[in-house]
Scaffold this motif. Sequence first.
Motif, PDB file in Angstrom:
ATOM      1  N   SER A   7       0.848  -1.199   0.000  1.00  0.00           N
ATOM      2  CA  SER A   7       0.000   0.000   0.000  1.00  0.00           C
ATOM      3  C   SER A   7       0.884   1.251   0.000  1.00  0.00           C
ATOM      4  CB  SER A   7      -0.908   0.015   1.231  1.00  0.00           C
ATOM      5  OG  SER A   7      -0.141   0.145   2.410  1.00  0.00           O
ATOM      6  N   VAL A   8       0.278   2.380  -0.340  1.00  0.00           N
ATOM      7  CA  VAL A   8       1.012   3.643  -0.318  1.00  0.00           C
ATOM      8  C   VAL A   8       1.574   3.893   1.079  1.00  0.00           C
ATOM      9  CG1 VAL A   8       0.811   6.148  -0.613  1.00  0.00           C
ATOM     10  CG2 VAL A   8      -0.385   4.617  -2.190  1.00  0.00           C
ATOM     11  N   GLU A   9       0.769   3.614   2.094  1.00  0.00           N
ATOM     12  CA  GLU A   9       1.201   3.819   3.478  1.00  0.00           C
ATOM     13  C   GLU A   9       2.400   2.927   3.825  1.00  0.00           C
ATOM     14  OE1 GLU A   9      -1.955   3.213   2.531  1.00  0.00           O
ATOM     15  OE2 GLU A   9      -2.829   5.194   2.870  1.00  0.00           O
ATOM     16  N   TYR A  10       2.398   1.707   3.308  1.00  0.00           N
ATOM     17  CA  TYR A  10       3.514   0.791   3.553  1.00  0.00           C
ATOM     18  C   TYR A  10       4.805   1.387   2.989  1.00  0.00           C
ATOM     19  CZ  TYR A  10       6.617  -3.190   3.020  1.00  0.00           C
ATOM     20  OH  TYR A  10       7.709  -4.018   3.060  1.00  0.00           O
ATOM     21  N   GLU A  14       8.254   2.637   4.777  1.00  0.00           N
ATOM     22  CA  GLU A  14       9.567   2.104   4.396  1.00  0.00           C
ATOM     23  C   GLU A  14      10.541   3.219   4.043  1.00  0.00           C
ATOM     24  OE1 GLU A  14      10.819  -1.204   4.309  1.00  0.00           O
ATOM     25  OE2 GLU A  14       9.065  -1.361   5.612  1.00  0.00           O
ATOM     26  N   LEU A  15      10.095   4.188   3.271  1.00  0.00           N
ATOM     27  CA  LEU A  15      10.965   5.295   2.886  1.00  0.00           C
ATOM     28  C   LEU A  15      11.376   6.122   4.102  1.00  0.00           C
ATOM     29  CD1 LEU A  15       9.162   6.377  -0.391  1.00  0.00           C
ATOM     30  CD2 LEU A  15      11.475   5.435  -0.239  1.00  0.00           C
ATOM     31  N   ASN A  60       2.012   2.455  -6.204  1.00  0.00           N
ATOM     32  CA  ASN A  60       1.921   2.871  -4.805  1.00  0.00           C
ATOM     33  C   ASN A  60       3.256   3.394  -4.295  1.00  0.00           C
ATOM     34  OD1 ASN A  60      -0.764   2.218  -4.762  1.00  0.00           O
ATOM     35  ND2 ASN A  60      -0.482   0.253  -3.745  1.00  0.00           N
ATOM     36  N   LEU A  61       4.344   2.771  -4.704  1.00  0.00           N
ATOM     37  CA  LEU A  61       5.678   3.256  -4.330  1.00  0.00           C
ATOM     38  C   LEU A  61       5.894   4.655  -4.880  1.00  0.00           C
ATOM     39  CD1 LEU A  61       8.551   2.950  -3.202  1.00  0.00           C
ATOM     40  CD2 LEU A  61       9.140   1.745  -5.333  1.00  0.00           C
ATOM     41  N   LYS A  62       5.535   4.862  -6.131  1.00  0.00           N
ATOM     42  CA  LYS A  62       5.690   6.178  -6.751  1.00  0.00           C
ATOM     43  C   LYS A  62       4.860   7.230  -6.016  1.00  0.00           C
ATOM     44  CE  LYS A  62       4.876   8.493 -11.138  1.00  0.00           C
ATOM     45  NZ  LYS A  62       4.354   8.296 -12.503  1.00  0.00           N
ATOM     46  N   ARG A  67       4.447  11.837  -2.347  1.00  0.00           N
ATOM     47  CA  ARG A  67       3.814  12.422  -1.152  1.00  0.00           C
ATOM     48  C   ARG A  67       4.840  12.919  -0.154  1.00  0.00           C
ATOM     49  NH1 ARG A  67      -0.865   8.594   1.372  1.00  0.00           N
ATOM     50  NH2 ARG A  67      -2.277   8.607  -0.401  1.00  0.00           N
ATOM     51  N   LEU A  68       5.876  12.120   0.064  1.00  0.00           N
ATOM     52  CA  LEU A  68       6.832  12.430   1.121  1.00  0.00           C
ATOM     53  C   LEU A  68       7.931  13.388   0.709  1.00  0.00           C
ATOM     54  CD1 LEU A  68       7.317   8.883   2.647  1.00  0.00           C
ATOM     55  CD2 LEU A  68       6.068  10.792   3.639  1.00  0.00           C
TER      56      LEU A  68
END
Length: 78
Positions: A7-10, A14-15, A60-62, A67-68
Motif C-alpha cells: 500500500s502507499v502507506e507501507y 519504508e521510505l 503505490n511506491l511512486k 507524497r513524502l
Amino acid sequence: MTVLFGSVEYYERELLHEAKQNHVNKQADDQISMTYSRLKSELLNDFVCEERIRVECLENLKQAFCRLFKPSIRATAQ
C-alpha cells in the motif's frame, strides 16, 4: 492501525524508516532517490507475483515517494 504490504502507506513507512536509519533529511534527494530506486528494483526484479500486483505496488511506491519527498511534483500534478 495495520499497514498492508504494497500500500502507499507501507511504502511511505519504508521510505521514512530508511531515511531515519541513514539520518537523511528531506533535502537529501540523492539518498532518497537511491532508496526509491532500490525498492523499485526489488519490485521489478526480485518480487515474484502476478503482473497486476507488481504494477499496483510500483504505482503505490511512486505515490508514496511523491507524497513524502516531492511536494512540488504533487502540487504541479493537481
